[in-house]
Design an enzyme around this catalytic site. Structure first.
Site, PDB file in Angstrom:
ATOM      1  N   THR A 162       0.854  -1.175   0.000  1.00 28.17           N
ATOM      2  CA  THR A 162       0.000   0.000   0.000  1.00 28.17           C
ATOM      3  C   THR A 162       0.894   1.230   0.000  1.00 28.17           C
ATOM      4  O   THR A 162       1.850   1.305   0.774  1.00 28.17           O
ATOM      5  CB  THR A 162      -0.912   0.006   1.236  1.00 28.17           C
ATOM      6  OG1 THR A 162      -1.727  -1.163   1.238  1.00 28.17           O
ATOM      7  CG2 THR A 162      -1.813   1.233   1.241  1.00 28.17           C
ATOM      8  N   GLU A 379      -3.559  -7.305   7.041  1.00 31.40           N
ATOM      9  CA  GLU A 379      -2.870  -7.517   8.321  1.00 31.40           C
ATOM     10  C   GLU A 379      -3.173  -8.874   8.932  1.00 31.40           C
ATOM     11  O   GLU A 379      -3.162  -9.035  10.143  1.00 31.40           O
ATOM     12  CB  GLU A 379      -3.213  -6.413   9.338  1.00 31.40           C
ATOM     13  CG  GLU A 379      -3.207  -5.001   8.816  1.00 31.40           C
ATOM     14  CD  GLU A 379      -1.851  -4.549   8.337  1.00 31.40           C
ATOM     15  OE1 GLU A 379      -1.127  -5.361   7.719  1.00 31.40           O
ATOM     16  OE2 GLU A 379      -1.523  -3.378   8.536  1.00 31.40           O
ATOM     17  N   GLU A 383      -8.351 -16.511   9.812  1.00 38.82           N
ATOM     18  CA  GLU A 383      -7.756 -17.768  10.277  1.00 38.82           C
ATOM     19  C   GLU A 383      -6.454 -17.518  11.035  1.00 38.82           C
ATOM     20  O   GLU A 383      -6.188 -18.148  12.068  1.00 38.82           O
ATOM     21  CB  GLU A 383      -7.512 -18.701   9.086  1.00 38.82           C
ATOM     22  CG  GLU A 383      -8.787 -19.261   8.452  1.00 38.82           C
ATOM     23  CD  GLU A 383      -9.564 -18.235   7.652  1.00 38.82           C
ATOM     24  OE1 GLU A 383     -10.780 -18.435   7.474  1.00 38.82           O
ATOM     25  OE2 GLU A 383      -8.973 -17.226   7.208  1.00 38.82           O
TER      26      GLU A 383
END
Length: 401
Positions: A162, A379, A383
């Protein structure tokens, strides 16, 4: 107007900052967000406004020109910004992860060199762990740094940066075997490098290429890119903290801040979805009355509001835990997991309330419906969060038999 997601115990300064940010979001972001998002246009004017407000230095200590505010203040600001447009909060987030890592782990020279310009917004940060074949397995990193005199030579390909194009400073995690004999645990042979570059795409410095933006379903406007290192030379004094082999721990510390941020983004998007849903439900009439008066819609609104409140409370708890100096991976994992899942559900319920109009690009909820899924992955997936939560719970509740 807002009744939901209030935070007790804020100082006058925190309340003033949040009021200023909320006013900026209502006036400068919400009116233009959908149009910019549909054009996939970088929100330069909005970013310039955030720079003028001093938000790029929000958590940077005052000695380096920042505001020296807490993670809680930052997370609440992110919540407000994401309520306006989640992509803008992404521009802020990666910048702050790099600034936080520098503040916590950088050498004094690195702090003095970078933090004042980051606080002013003159340097924008990005960070990179992932690779094309990596997924959630950080230990499988193949990008590598090899020592050559006073420099390191870096080779490899990174993924999902990003701000990869618009940033001018990147924190990049690679493998560095120097001083780490064969058989060393993978996470103990990783190093974070601070790499300066020119903003833009193509070859942004010798040996470093940013190919271009990755086309995405949502989360548009902000640039998400690859990074290719081919003989990239980086001075040895740009190893974060000055010592190799600590990169994994430095990145994980930064990711804990990032998970609180993603939780805050989920809260902000969910709040906006609730606002849109409850407003539309009072405007749209069926069978002679507003749909808000139908019990089925009231049930949806009740569930949506409860989820907004619960996610906000967990996000605030995780931020305050980190601010106290305690380990917060359990709280951050729970907050990120719950907020992202609830965000998806609240957005979908608001989408359903809009009926067929929710499928139209003229309505804001269409944009939120495409944005929410990114939070399920960013992030760390659900799971991964559950693995972290489960392991920490077993540490806390170890059976003594």
């Amino acid at each position: 107007m807002a009744r939901l997601a209030q935070t007790a115990g804020l100082t006058d300064v925190q309340q003033e900052i949040l009021s200023t940010v909320r006013d900026f979001v209502d006036k400068e972001i919400i009116p233009v967000a959908t149009e910019l998002e549909h054009r996939d246009e970088y929100p330069q004017q909005i970013v310039d406004g955030l720079k003028e407000l001093g938000l790029f230095g929000l958590m940077i200590p005052e000695e380096y020109g920042g505001l020296g505010e807490s993670l809680l203040t930052y997370a609440l600001c992110v919540e407000e910004i994401a309520r306006g447009w989640m992509s803008v909060s992404g521009i802020i987030n990666t910048h702050f992860i790099v600034a936080y890592m520098l503040k916590q782990h950088g050498t004094q020279e690195q702090k003095d060199h970078f933090l004042p310009r980051m606080a002013a917004g003159d340097i924008r940060g990005a960070f990179s762990m992932s690779e094309p074949g990596l997924g959630s397995d950080v230990s499988a990193i193949t990008s590598k740094a090899v020592r050559d005199g006073d420099e390191y030579v870096l080779n490899g390909q990174k993924m999902w940066l990003t701000n990869g194009g618009t940033s001018s400073l990147m924190a990049v995690l690679v493998r560095s075997d120097e001083g780490h004999p064969e058989g060393t645990a993978p996470h103990k042979s990783m190093t974070t490098f601070l790499i300066e570059k020119e903003p833009g795409f193509g070859e942004v410095r010798p040996g470093l290429t940013i190919p271009g933006k990755i086309e995405k379903m949502g989360y548009k406007g902000v640039d998400t890119t690859e990074l290719i290192m081919d003989g990239l030379r980086v001075p040895a004094d740009r190893v974060l903290g000055g010592v190799t082999g600590r990169g994994f721990y430095q990145m994980m510390d930064g990711v804990e801040v990032g998970r609180v941020n993603v939780a805050a983004r989920g809260c902000g998007v969910a709040q906006r979805a609730f606002e849109l849903g409850v407003q539309y439900a009072q405007q749209r009439h069926t069978f002679g009355k507003p749909i808000a008066q139908h019990q089925a819609i009231q049930f949806k609104l009740a569930e949506m509001a409860t989820k907004v409140e619960a996610a906000h409370a967990m996000m605030v708890n995780a931020a305050r835990k980190k601010d106290s100096g305690e380990r917060n991976d359990l709280e951050a994992g729970m907050a990120k997991y719950l907020a992202s899942e609830y965000c998806k559900e609240v957005v979908e319920d608001a989408f359903r309330i809009h009926g067929g109009y929710g499928f139209s690009k003229e309505y804001e909820i269409e944009r939120l419906y495409r944005e929410a899924p990114m939070l399920l992955i960013g992030e760390g997936t659900a799971e991964i969060q559950k693995m972290i939560i489960g392991r920490r719970l077993l540490e806390e509740y170890r059976f003594q038999g």
